[in-house]
Design a protein around this motif. Structure first.
Motif, PDB file in Angstrom:
ATOM      1  N   VAL A 125      -9.288   7.560  -8.000  1.00  0.00           N
ATOM      2  CA  VAL A 125     -10.137   6.307  -7.906  1.00  0.00           C
ATOM      3  C   VAL A 125     -10.234   5.621  -6.652  1.00  0.00           C
ATOM      4  O   VAL A 125      -9.337   6.147  -5.760  1.00  0.00           O
ATOM      5  CB  VAL A 125      -9.770   5.387  -8.657  1.00  0.00           C
ATOM      6  CG1 VAL A 125      -9.487   5.984 -10.365  1.00  0.00           C
ATOM      7  CG2 VAL A 125      -7.832   5.180  -8.501  1.00  0.00           C
ATOM      8  N   TRP A 126     -10.959   4.529  -6.489  1.00  0.00           N
ATOM      9  CA  TRP A 126     -10.903   3.853  -5.250  1.00  0.00           C
ATOM     10  C   TRP A 126      -9.949   2.806  -5.210  1.00  0.00           C
ATOM     11  O   TRP A 126      -9.461   2.472  -6.394  1.00  0.00           O
ATOM     12  CB  TRP A 126     -12.285   3.309  -4.822  1.00  0.00           C
ATOM     13  CG  TRP A 126     -13.566   4.060  -4.648  1.00  0.00           C
ATOM     14  CD1 TRP A 126     -13.552   5.027  -3.612  1.00  0.00           C
ATOM     15  CD2 TRP A 126     -14.679   3.856  -5.034  1.00  0.00           C
ATOM     16  NE1 TRP A 126     -14.677   5.550  -3.733  1.00  0.00           N
ATOM     17  CE2 TRP A 126     -15.701   5.033  -4.578  1.00  0.00           C
ATOM     18  CE3 TRP A 126     -15.430   2.822  -5.776  1.00  0.00           C
ATOM     19  CZ2 TRP A 126     -17.021   5.159  -4.477  1.00  0.00           C
ATOM     20  CZ3 TRP A 126     -16.877   3.169  -6.015  1.00  0.00           C
ATOM     21  CH2 TRP A 126     -17.401   4.241  -5.318  1.00  0.00           C
ATOM     22  N   GLY A 127      -9.395   2.480  -4.301  1.00  0.00           N
ATOM     23  CA  GLY A 127      -8.505   1.006  -4.469  1.00  0.00           C
ATOM     24  C   GLY A 127      -7.925   0.470  -3.177  1.00  0.00           C
ATOM     25  O   GLY A 127      -8.018   1.214  -1.878  1.00  0.00           O
ATOM     26  N   LEU A 128      -7.108  -0.234  -3.176  1.00  0.00           N
ATOM     27  CA  LEU A 128      -6.185  -1.042  -2.206  1.00  0.00           C
ATOM     28  C   LEU A 128      -5.022  -0.689  -2.488  1.00  0.00           C
ATOM     29  O   LEU A 128      -4.391  -1.251  -3.671  1.00  0.00           O
ATOM     30  CB  LEU A 128      -6.592  -2.521  -1.954  1.00  0.00           C
ATOM     31  CG  LEU A 128      -8.054  -2.601  -1.730  1.00  0.00           C
ATOM     32  CD1 LEU A 128      -8.237  -4.253  -1.767  1.00  0.00           C
ATOM     33  CD2 LEU A 128      -8.300  -2.449  -0.198  1.00  0.00           C
ATOM     34  N   ASP A 129      -4.030  -0.321  -1.597  1.00  0.00           N
ATOM     35  CA  ASP A 129      -2.600  -0.085  -1.832  1.00  0.00           C
ATOM     36  C   ASP A 129      -1.761  -1.170  -1.211  1.00  0.00           C
ATOM     37  O   ASP A 129      -1.907  -1.499  -0.114  1.00  0.00           O
ATOM     38  CB  ASP A 129      -2.124   1.278  -1.152  1.00  0.00           C
ATOM     39  CG  ASP A 129      -0.692   1.585  -1.429  1.00  0.00           C
ATOM     40  OD1 ASP A 129      -0.129   1.249  -2.662  1.00  0.00           O
ATOM     41  OD2 ASP A 129       0.084   2.322  -0.607  1.00  0.00           O
ATOM     42  N   ILE A 130      -0.856  -1.699  -2.043  1.00  0.00           N
ATOM     43  CA  ILE A 130       0.101  -3.006  -1.661  1.00  0.00           C
ATOM     44  C   ILE A 130      -0.573  -3.998  -0.808  1.00  0.00           C
ATOM     45  O   ILE A 130      -0.110  -4.253   0.162  1.00  0.00           O
ATOM     46  CB  ILE A 130       1.407  -2.324  -0.964  1.00  0.00           C
ATOM     47  CG1 ILE A 130       1.424  -1.520   0.020  1.00  0.00           C
ATOM     48  CG2 ILE A 130       2.038  -1.690  -2.045  1.00  0.00           C
ATOM     49  CD1 ILE A 130       2.348  -1.216   0.900  1.00  0.00           C
TER      50      ILE A 130
END
Length: 189
Positions: free
Chosen positions: A109-114
């Motif tokens: 998936v696409w995403g932003l980590d912390i």
């Protein structure tokens, strides 16, 4: 009898070493970190694409790290996109825009980590998705971000610096009491 007393600790030590986690095979990089736990989702329609936005904590709070996931129906194959965020504290008309990239711990998936949102208030996330069916844009508007958890930052920093200031005061008092430069002067150095 002596041989048994020497052999028993060696056998116990060998069993402990072989059973330790360090002796076992190293985990794969994707297994080395905890998976992303999505506790709240929102659905948006970006043109011909349905997009599920996931949050690892809910409700959202300012200055609190969390994971965002962006999942288009049908997967990421052949798709790309950008994410624009607007919120309080940003100059009027300014957006923080970045390309959608894979989440480091959830590669499908696409995403932003912390990622942490810096201020409380209403935030908006605008998605532009490009794919085989063309381009689509959607906005997840008015996502409420609550105040930062815990005490205010100024109070936290003040309390954290008190021990350092106490240590400096102690060192200055100890130095003034013993005055090492006087002793060196009396020795003729």
């Amino acid at each position: 009898m002596r041989l048994r007393t020497l052999l028993a600790p060696c056998v116990v030590g060998a069993v402990v070493l072989l059973a330790s986690p360090a002796a076992q095979a190293e985990p794969e990089p994707e297994q080395a970190y905890a998976p992303v736990g999505v506790v709240h989702t929102e659905r948006v329609q970006a043109g011909p694409y349905h997009l599920t936005v996931g949050f690892s904590t809910w409700p959202l709070r300012a200055m609190q790290s969390l994971d965002f996931t962006f999942v288009p129906d049908g997967g990421l194959t052949g798709k790309s996109g950008t994410l624009s965020m607007t919120g309080p504290g940003m100059k009027q008309g300014m957006r923080r825009t970045s390309p959608l990239s894979r989440h480091p711990r959830k590669r499908d998936v696409w995403g932003l980590d912390i990622h942490a949102l810096p201020t409380a208030g209403p935030w908006s996330f605008t998605f532009t998705v490009n794919g085989p069916q063309g381009q689509g844009t959607a906005t997840l508007a008015d996502v409420t971000v609550l105040e930062q958890p815990g005490p205010p930052l100024a109070l936290s920093w003040t309390l954290c610096t008190l021990p350092v200031l106490g240590l400096i005061a102690f060192l200055v008092a100890a130095w003034r009491r013993h005055r090492p430069s006087r002793r060196l002067a009396t020795l003729g150095l």
